[in-house]
Design an enzyme around this catalytic site. Structure first.
Site, mmCIF file in Angstrom:
data_model
loop_
_atom_site.group_PDB
_atom_site.id
_atom_site.type_symbol
_atom_site.label_atom_id
_atom_site.label_comp_id
_atom_site.label_asym_id
_atom_site.label_seq_id
_atom_site.Cartn_x
_atom_site.Cartn_y
_atom_site.Cartn_z
ATOM 1 C CG ASP A 44 84.397 -11.443 -23.206
ATOM 2 O OD1 ASP A 44 85.262 -11.960 -22.463
ATOM 3 O OD2 ASP A 44 83.253 -11.914 -23.347
ATOM 4 C CB SER A 45 88.756 -9.948 -19.521
ATOM 5 O OG SER A 45 89.812 -10.047 -20.463
ATOM 6 C CG ASP A 83 86.973 -13.655 -25.630
ATOM 7 O OD1 ASP A 83 86.912 -14.852 -25.959
ATOM 8 O OD2 ASP A 83 87.221 -13.273 -24.473
ATOM 9 C CE LYS A 113 88.660 -16.889 -24.665
ATOM 10 N NZ LYS A 113 87.377 -16.699 -23.975
ATOM 11 C CD GLU A 115 82.490 -16.773 -22.199
ATOM 12 O OE1 GLU A 115 81.400 -16.931 -21.599
ATOM 13 O OE2 GLU A 115 83.290 -15.864 -21.921
ATOM 14 C CD GLU A 182 87.349 -18.081 -16.685
ATOM 15 O OE1 GLU A 182 87.171 -17.897 -17.899
ATOM 16 O OE2 GLU A 182 87.264 -17.173 -15.834
HETATM 17 O O1 KIV Z 1 88.110 -12.588 -21.605
HETATM 18 C C1 KIV Z 1 89.114 -13.171 -21.144
HETATM 19 O O2 KIV Z 1 90.128 -12.552 -20.784
HETATM 20 C C2 KIV Z 1 89.076 -14.625 -21.076
HETATM 21 C C3 KIV Z 1 90.157 -15.307 -20.288
HETATM 22 C C4 KIV Z 1 89.931 -15.091 -18.858
HETATM 23 C C5 KIV Z 1 90.270 -16.736 -20.651
HETATM 24 O O3 KIV Z 1 88.196 -15.231 -21.611
#
Ligand code: KIV
Length: 275
Positions: A44-45, A83, A113, A115, A182
């Site tokens: 989600d970056s 994510d 993924k 969090e 992280e």
């Molecule tokens: O969203 C992302 O790119 C991440 C990584 C920084 C692990 O969660």
């Protein structure tokens, strides 16, 4: 070779480090796949590096599905993880399973993924029960940026370090097949990696993890809004791109591009009859 949950687990057992990079589109996924990287994270970056948001909070399920589908088309061997965006799994376990299912069914991700540690173990075990592999993410969790009070190293005090170790064990017990650590001090990340059976993937967590992940715009120096301590520039692609854009502009303006070889021909006779 196609990478799977099983091959990734075997890599930990053999002490063979796992490589993961982010990607958000087809072309980049193909390059990463062809370079032999084992895992792609559609993070989600993307909210920050692709869409220009200040943080990851505005990213939607639709954004994630759109980008994951593009990445999945380019990643033939690489294992694709998507994510789960903010508020796509926090409200209820049912919502979490449905949205994880959408990332697999509509986005063609192989795993999701999310969090959080012990607090999201209910979601993790329900998603795993739906036969969707889960990567957990603890330490600095960017979706909790306002609760954490900024992008800071986590787990430094005795109490916080113990909590992180417990969270890591809890997500493993809930069925996660991998966990991202992280911004965790290197010695703590190594201890967690040794305590778990599942692989750990570090970002700002030192080299004692079972693998590493970086955002590709960071490692290629294409994103320069800020540089976290853990980022290494493996190439200066941002500068190379800027120079190529400037050269393109120069050649278009002075008429030297396009040249003969970039141009389609037609017989003079056809043209003459048009006058
Ligand atoms: O969203 C992302 O790119 C991440 C990584 C920084 C692990 O969660």
């Amino acid at each position: 070779m196609k990478h799977t949950v099983t091959t990734l687990q075997k890599q930990k057992e053999a002490g063979n480090k796992i490589t993961m990079l982010t990607a958000y589109d087809y072309s980049m996924a193909k390059l990463i796949n062809d370079a032999g990287i084992e895992m792609i994270l559609v993070g989600d970056s993307l909210g920050m590096v692709m869409l220009g948001y200040e943080d990851t909070l505005p990213v939607t399920m639709e954004d994630m599905i759109h980008h994951t589908r593009a990445v999945a088309r380019g990643a033939r061997e690489t294992f694709v993880v998507a994510d789960m965006p903010f508020m796509s799994y926090q409200v209820s376990i049912e919502q979490a399973v449905k949205n994880a299912g959408r990332l697999v069914q509509e986005g063609h991700a192989k795993a999701v993924k999310l969090e959080g540690g012990a607090a999201v173990c209910g979601q993790i075990s329900a998603i795993v029960k739906a036969s969707i592999p889960v990567v957990a993410h603890i330490g600095l969790t960017p979706q909790s940026i306002h609760a954490l009070g900024g992008y800071k190293v986590q787990g430094k005090s005795q109490e916080a370090a113990r909590q992180l170790l417990e969270d890591a064990k809890a997500v493993e017990a809930a069925g996660a097949f991998m966990v991202v650590l992280e911004c965790v001090p290197a010695k703590l990340a190594r201890l967690i990696s040794e305590a778990l059976h599942i692989p750990t993937i570090g970002i700002g967590a030192g080299n004692g993890c079972d693998g590493q992940v970086l955002v590709y715009q960071d490692m290629l120096h294409m994103f320069s809004d800020f540089k976290p301590k853990f980022v290494k520039h493996f190439a200066d692609i941002g500068e190379a791109m800027k120079q190529a854009f400037q050269e393109y502009s120069r050649q278009v303006k002075n008429g030297s591009f396009p040249e003969e070889e970039h141009t389609y021909q037609i017989s003079d006779e056809v043209i003459e009859k048009l006058y």
